[in-house]
Design an enzyme around this catalytic site. Structure first.
Site, short mmCIF file in Angstrom:
data_model
loop_
_atom_site.label_atom_id
_atom_site.label_comp_id
_atom_site.label_asym_id
_atom_site.label_seq_id
_atom_site.Cartn_x
_atom_site.Cartn_y
_atom_site.Cartn_z
N ASP A 124 0.82 -1.17 0.01
CA ASP A 124 0.15 0.26 -0.05
C ASP A 124 0.97 1.35 0.03
O ASP A 124 2.01 1.27 0.43
CB ASP A 124 -1.23 0.05 0.98
CG ASP A 124 -1.92 -1.29 0.91
OD1 ASP A 124 -1.91 -1.57 0.59
OD2 ASP A 124 -2.54 -0.83 2.11
N HIS A 156 3.84 -2.05 2.66
CA HIS A 156 3.62 -1.19 2.26
C HIS A 156 5.26 -0.72 1.93
O HIS A 156 6.25 -0.99 2.60
CB HIS A 156 3.70 -0.17 4.05
CG HIS A 156 2.31 0.21 4.30
ND1 HIS A 156 2.27 -0.69 5.39
CD2 HIS A 156 0.56 0.59 3.88
CE1 HIS A 156 0.69 -0.79 5.27
NE2 HIS A 156 0.21 0.20 4.31
ZN ZN Z 1 -2.47 2.90 3.71
#
Ligand code: ZN
Length: 469
Positions: A272, A429
């Site tokens: 992400d 991430h």
């Molecule tokens: Zn996020």
């Protein structure tokens, strides 16, 4: 002298005097070419037509004087006087010149000479103009009479010349009425839902609003799958008919994507908040070397070329939101979509693909959105699916955005969550250094323990959290 002779002499003298006087005063002969009276059309120039003056065989033509006072700009009767002096005595003859107007005035109509109007309508005069060669504009003198669908315009000029022209008015309506449907022409509703007529309007060039005359036929059985047609028919007062159709497709409500899958032991690596130069590119290098496909939920940050690389190298480019700013993303349903569309457009611009795979910032289970809009996640999680999107939460959190600040912590969080009995959707991430550092070992572990790696596609079963707002 005898009285007889005196009388005789007097008589002879008188006869002589009478004879001389008669000779002197005997009028010459005037011969006019074209006659004694000449008619000229208004505007035509007077030109001497020729003449001859003789007396007892002698020609006096050249001695003649001509007087005239013709005003060519005014109609009327004028005189031309021919004068000749013979032996001290003046003789005259007059020629008459008449300037006349025998030209008819002209009427010009605005609009067509033959025109049609609505059967229930009144003809609205479109205008006319009358001009005359002598009188000029005589529009005011035009007389209008109406008879049997004809309008007769007539006008006389000051010389009595008359012009008549006719305009024919046909009462007819050949124009079809128009039906405008509110809502869509083709509609789709789910079985069991209620169909509500969205409304319509019918207008006609002659009858104006004839919505009340529309006949609606056909019905929708929302309890039966099928294609239903509704027809809207309307006639105007002249019998012109228009038919429009609306289609309603009653379809089975698509079952919500299941959260379980036949396949087991699959790992979905999801990243992400990227892309980010310095980390995303390293992650892409590792994925390439390991021949593993992953899923990137991107934002509006980072360079385009990394999104291009993600796509070109076979990964799924999915949508996170453009700003990832909770306050604006979750302000309202509209704000959410505006933000989503921004990143969707970015991805489309770079890859040419309109992605329908999304991940809500904070996941669908987030509670932070409550602060900005109560109940928004309940609405959005249903609405995005109805709009054709698929949203994916996760079932393993690497915690790389939280407490896992080192590669080994990230690795351990992932490994301990893996299960062979389900799809493993791992939240990571790609903007984090420790994540790129842990990635290769995570992949190696998966491969060594019989897991397979897949990217999320629209066929991937949704992994959805419980909604908390
Ligand atoms: Zn996020």
């Amino acid at each position: 002298m005898k009285k007889k002779y005196v009388i005789g002499i007097i008589a002879i003298v008188v006869m002589l005097i009478v004879g001389i006087l008669s000779f002197l005063f005997w009028p010459p002969e005037f011969k006019f070419s074209k006659g004694d009276t000449i008619k000229l059309k208004y505007g035509e120039k007077y030109k001497e037509p020729g003449y001859k003056i003789t007396k007892f065989g002698k020609d006096y033509t050249k001695k003649a004087k001509i007087k005239k006072n013709i005003n060519p700009k005014k109609l009327g009767t004028y005189k031309v006087t021919y004068e000749v002096k013979i032996n001290g005595i003046t003789f005259k003859k007059i020629r008459t010149v008449k300037i006349i107007d025998d030209e008819k005035p002209v009427i010009t109509l605005t609009g067509n000479k033959n025109t049609s109007i609505c059967p229930n309508g009144e003809y609205q005069e479109e205008g006319y103009k009358a001009t005359d060669n002598y009188d000029g504009d005589i529009t005011e003198k035009v007389k209008i009479t109406k008879k049997d669908g004809k309008i007769i315009y007539s006008v006389k000029d000051s010389s009595g010349n008359q012009t008549k022209i006719t305009r024919t008015i046909t009462k007819e309506d050949k124009t079809l009425p128009e039906i405008t449907l509110n809502g869509k022409k083709t509609n789709t509703i789910y079985l069991g839902n209620t169909w509500k007529e969205p409304g319509y309007k019918a207008t006609d060039n002659c009858d104006n609003d004839i919505t009340n005359n529309v006949v609606v036929e056909g019905s929708v059985n929302t309890n039966k799958i099928g294609k239903y047609k509704i027809t809207y028919t309307v006639k105007d007062s002249s019998g012109n008919q228009t038919i429009t159709e609306r289609t309603v497709n009653v379809i089975k409500k698509p079952s919500p994507p299941s959260t379980s899958n036949g396949k087991k032991g699959v790992i979905y690596l999801t990243f992400d908040d990227g892309p980010n130069e310095g980390t995303t590119n390293v992650i892409l290098d590792i994925l390439k070397e390991e021949n593993v496909k992953a899923t990137f939920f991107v934002t509006n940050k980072g360079p385009d070329n990394l999104i291009k690389r993600e796509y070109d190298e076979g990964h799924t480019v999915a949508l996170h939101t453009a700003s990832h700013d909770y306050a604006s993303v979750y302000k309202s349903v509209n704000d959410y979509y505006n933000d989503l569309f921004q990143v969707q457009n970015r991805v489309k611009r770079i890859t040419g693909v309109e992605s329908k795979i999304i991940r809500f910032p904070g996941g669908s289970s987030n509670t932070i959105s409550k602060k900005y809009s109560k109940g928004i996640m309940t609405t959005l999680t249903k609405d995005v699916v109805n709009k054709g999107y698929r949203y994916y939460d996760w079932n393993i959190d690497s915690d790389d955005a939280g407490g896992a600040r080192t590669a080994s912590k990230v690795y351990n969080n992932v490994i301990k969550g893996l299960s062979k009995n389900r799809n493993n959707v791992i939240l990571m991430h790609d903007i984090k250094t420790q994540t790129k550092d842990a990635l290769r070992n995570i992949i190696r572990y998966g491969k060594n323990n019989g897991y397979t790696f897949e990217k999320i596609t629209t066929n991937t079963p949704m992994v959805a959290h419980k909604v908390n707002n």
